[in-house]
Design an enzyme around this catalytic site. Sequence first.
Site, PDB file in Angstrom:
ATOM      1  N   LYS A   1       0.820  -1.208   0.000  1.00 18.22           N
ATOM      2  CA  LYS A   1       0.000   0.000   0.000  1.00 18.22           C
ATOM      3  C   LYS A   1       0.857   1.264   0.000  1.00 18.22           C
ATOM      4  O   LYS A   1       0.558   2.238   0.681  1.00 18.22           O
ATOM      5  CB  LYS A   1      -0.947  -0.013   1.192  1.00 18.22           C
ATOM      6  CG  LYS A   1      -1.898  -1.210   1.178  1.00 18.22           C
ATOM      7  CD  LYS A   1      -2.850  -1.182   2.328  1.00 18.22           C
ATOM      8  CE  LYS A   1      -3.768  -2.381   2.381  1.00 18.22           C
ATOM      9  NZ  LYS A   1      -4.383  -2.785   1.157  1.00 18.22           N
ATOM     10  N   CYS A   2       1.910   1.244  -0.777  1.00 16.61           N
ATOM     11  CA  CYS A   2       2.899   2.329  -0.813  1.00 16.61           C
ATOM     12  C   CYS A   2       2.857   3.009  -2.180  1.00 16.61           C
ATOM     13  O   CYS A   2       2.485   2.385  -3.176  1.00 16.61           O
ATOM     14  CB  CYS A   2       4.280   1.715  -0.555  1.00 16.61           C
ATOM     15  SG  CYS A   2       5.672   2.853  -0.680  1.00 16.61           S
TER      16      CYS A   2
END
Length: 159
Positions: free
Chosen positions: A35-36
């Site tokens: 989730k970067c």
Amino acid sequence: MSKFYDFSAETLDGKPAPLSDYRDKVVLIVNTASKCGFTPQYDGLELLWSKYRDRGLVVLGFPCNQFGAQEPGDAAEIASFCSLTYEVDFPMMRKIDVNGPAAHPLYAWLKTQKKGVLGTSGIKWNFTKFLIDRSGRVVDRFAPTVEPKALEGAIERLL
């Protein structure tokens, strides 16, 4: 002999992964997160793996939740995300810490071998990359902002 081969990890499905299995290979080690903002680099890492694995490159992903809690999932969720979203086929290891007292011993060692910006040792964010030569020596460290494609020259020189 390099200390690199003395370390071991565990795959996402819980199997032992001694790094001695990668003796005589060029290894790219990356701390990853699902989730970067850098997560799309999975595509580039997979392309490197596909292009160079027959010549001796191994890409190893080490999920880490230490930066912005951007890898919150368990092993099954990480495996599913990587496979379904980015068709990741390169080896993915169990989630680890890369900094602090609980840092995986491999990362504790990697940080002593190649310093980061301004001589710092700590990993600053997800998708920091370490390039290991065929003798197990850490030859370079790349910031998260360095796209996988930009590593092709360095990889080619080692292959």
